[in-house]
Design an enzyme around this catalytic site. Sequence first.
Site, PDB file in Angstrom:
ATOM      1  N   ASP A   1       0.863  -1.178   0.000  1.00 14.57           N
ATOM      2  CA  ASP A   1       0.000   0.000   0.000  1.00 14.57           C
ATOM      3  C   ASP A   1       0.900   1.229   0.000  1.00 14.57           C
ATOM      4  O   ASP A   1       1.634   1.468   0.971  1.00 14.57           O
ATOM      5  CB  ASP A   1      -0.899  -0.032   1.239  1.00 14.57           C
ATOM      6  CG  ASP A   1      -1.919   1.093   1.261  1.00 14.57           C
ATOM      7  OD1 ASP A   1      -1.735   2.089   0.542  1.00 14.57           O
ATOM      8  OD2 ASP A   1      -2.911   0.971   2.022  1.00 14.57           O
ATOM      9  N   HIS A   2       0.823   2.005  -1.080  1.00 16.05           N
ATOM     10  CA  HIS A   2       1.739   3.140  -1.212  1.00 16.05           C
ATOM     11  C   HIS A   2       1.430   4.250  -0.217  1.00 16.05           C
ATOM     12  O   HIS A   2       2.232   5.198  -0.082  1.00 16.05           O
ATOM     13  CB  HIS A   2       1.686   3.694  -2.637  1.00 16.05           C
ATOM     14  CG  HIS A   2       3.037   3.906  -3.256  1.00 16.05           C
ATOM     15  ND1 HIS A   2       4.057   4.565  -2.590  1.00 16.05           N
ATOM     16  CD2 HIS A   2       3.542   3.572  -4.461  1.00 16.05           C
ATOM     17  CE1 HIS A   2       5.128   4.609  -3.371  1.00 16.05           C
ATOM     18  NE2 HIS A   2       4.846   4.006  -4.511  1.00 16.05           N
ATOM     19  N   ARG A   3       0.312   4.162   0.485  1.00 14.08           N
ATOM     20  CA  ARG A   3       0.015   5.173   1.496  1.00 14.08           C
ATOM     21  C   ARG A   3       0.859   4.991   2.751  1.00 14.08           C
ATOM     22  O   ARG A   3       1.117   5.967   3.472  1.00 14.08           O
ATOM     23  CB  ARG A   3      -1.472   5.113   1.881  1.00 14.08           C
ATOM     24  CG  ARG A   3      -2.434   5.444   0.752  1.00 14.08           C
ATOM     25  CD  ARG A   3      -3.873   5.197   1.185  1.00 14.08           C
ATOM     26  NE  ARG A   3      -4.119   3.785   1.484  1.00 14.08           N
ATOM     27  CZ  ARG A   3      -5.282   3.314   1.909  1.00 14.08           C
ATOM     28  NH1 ARG A   3      -6.313   4.132   2.080  1.00 14.08           N
ATOM     29  NH2 ARG A   3      -5.425   2.026   2.160  1.00 14.08           N
TER      30      ARG A   3
ATOM     31  N   CYS B   1       3.998   3.646   2.946  1.00 10.30           N
ATOM     32  CA  CYS B   1       5.449   3.801   2.755  1.00 10.30           C
ATOM     33  C   CYS B   1       5.746   4.132   1.308  1.00 10.30           C
ATOM     34  O   CYS B   1       4.871   4.023   0.434  1.00 10.30           O
ATOM     35  CB  CYS B   1       6.198   2.535   3.173  1.00 10.30           C
ATOM     36  SG  CYS B   1       5.924   1.134   2.075  1.00 10.30           S
TER      37      CYS B   1
END
Length: 460
Positions: A430-432, A434
């Site tokens: 999940d790019h949110r 890291c």
Amino acid sequence: MAQVLEFKLPDLGEGLTEAEIVRWLVAVGDVVAIDQPVVEVETAKAMVEVPCPYGGVVTARYGEEGTELPVGAPLLTVAVGGTGAPEELAEAAPGAGRADADAAVSSEYSGNVLVGYGTAGPAARRRRVRHANPAAAAQAPAAAPAPVAAPAPVAAPAPVGAPAAAGPVPVISPLVRKLARDRGLDLREVRGSGPEGLILRADVELALAALEQPVAAPAPTPAPAAVSVAAAGERVPLRGVRGAVADKLSRSRTEIPDATCWVDADATELMAARAAMNAAGGPKISLLALLARICVHALARFPELNSTVDTAAREIVRLPSVHLGFAAQTPRGLVVPVVKDAGTRTAESLTEEFARLTEAARQGAITPADLTGGTFTLNNYGVFGVDGSTPIINHPEAAMLGVGRIIPKPWVHQGELAVRQVVQLSLTFDHRVCDGGTAGGFLRYVANCVEQPAVLLRTV
């Protein structure tokens, strides 16, 4: 005298809202004991036998096998107390009224906790409805149950101004009562087609149709249904495990901005280390357990990936413990059992727990508690003979490590070309929670441990 108590489908936990009846374990007329399983249902997570908190004689069942019921819908009714004589059961039959919970004997109810039932006795029940006129109207003979395709005609309801029959109304289902109440229909004006004049939903619907349709008006000729190309195909309902998987994956794709990175790794040393462990005697260590150990140590270095996103609060929640999910293919579909507190387990303990959960999942005996609470997922899709994948994150987790098949490949080892055991590793995150640097660092550490298992000795 016996009292009829209604047992509703309880909340089986973990936010489940419905269940499908797989198999009835009792029939009408059977005597059931407190906490005896009465029906086997399939939820979105597992197959569950539902125990009845009442002891007595089963007087009615609701729903055939294959029917999907919402939580809170009636499952069956049980006549408790009394001697069980036929005349008592007839007196306590549906429609004869139900006693309040305060009048129930505490020994007749379960001490087990079913969500919505508890341990203090049954939920309050409706009292018998009594009307001002105590004279009971003569009951009409019960009509034979009508086939689904061609229902037998039911006697038309009495005119609006006709006197209504007095006495209790023979209705069990609260859904039938609600339907009649919402449409302004007096149930005393409807003749039931069920056993002993029991009013069914079909009776109410036919009575409503008779009221709404003028007698002299000819029935309209239905227009021919349009033939659709899609109608010719097979339609498979999205329910049970398949429906839960569809909902969860759709939510993941909608909410999580995921990204994937991957790397090839030389697993020759890891395979040799496992062979040495198993040759030393004692319980065999699985490859999945060693990969799990590597995951746990990698998450200790990169805790951002053992987290979840609270969208309502706009916060990242970093979780203190690693509850490791792993993908398992079963006859019922793909499930993700969860190994709780994976960070505190040894390789032997992980091997045993993986084996236990996998067998329970394949037998359909796994519990909802074993399928929830994961914080990170390990997906060994190499068992399907594939090298790589870009898996969908198991919502609400933040990452998933994928492991492809381990096969011999040409590999440069110590400056020379050699045949080594090579595996492809992928991380979907999940790019949110890291950026790519964290995700790449996690995956590189995992690859280093696969190539040189001795790296783990620094953190054990």
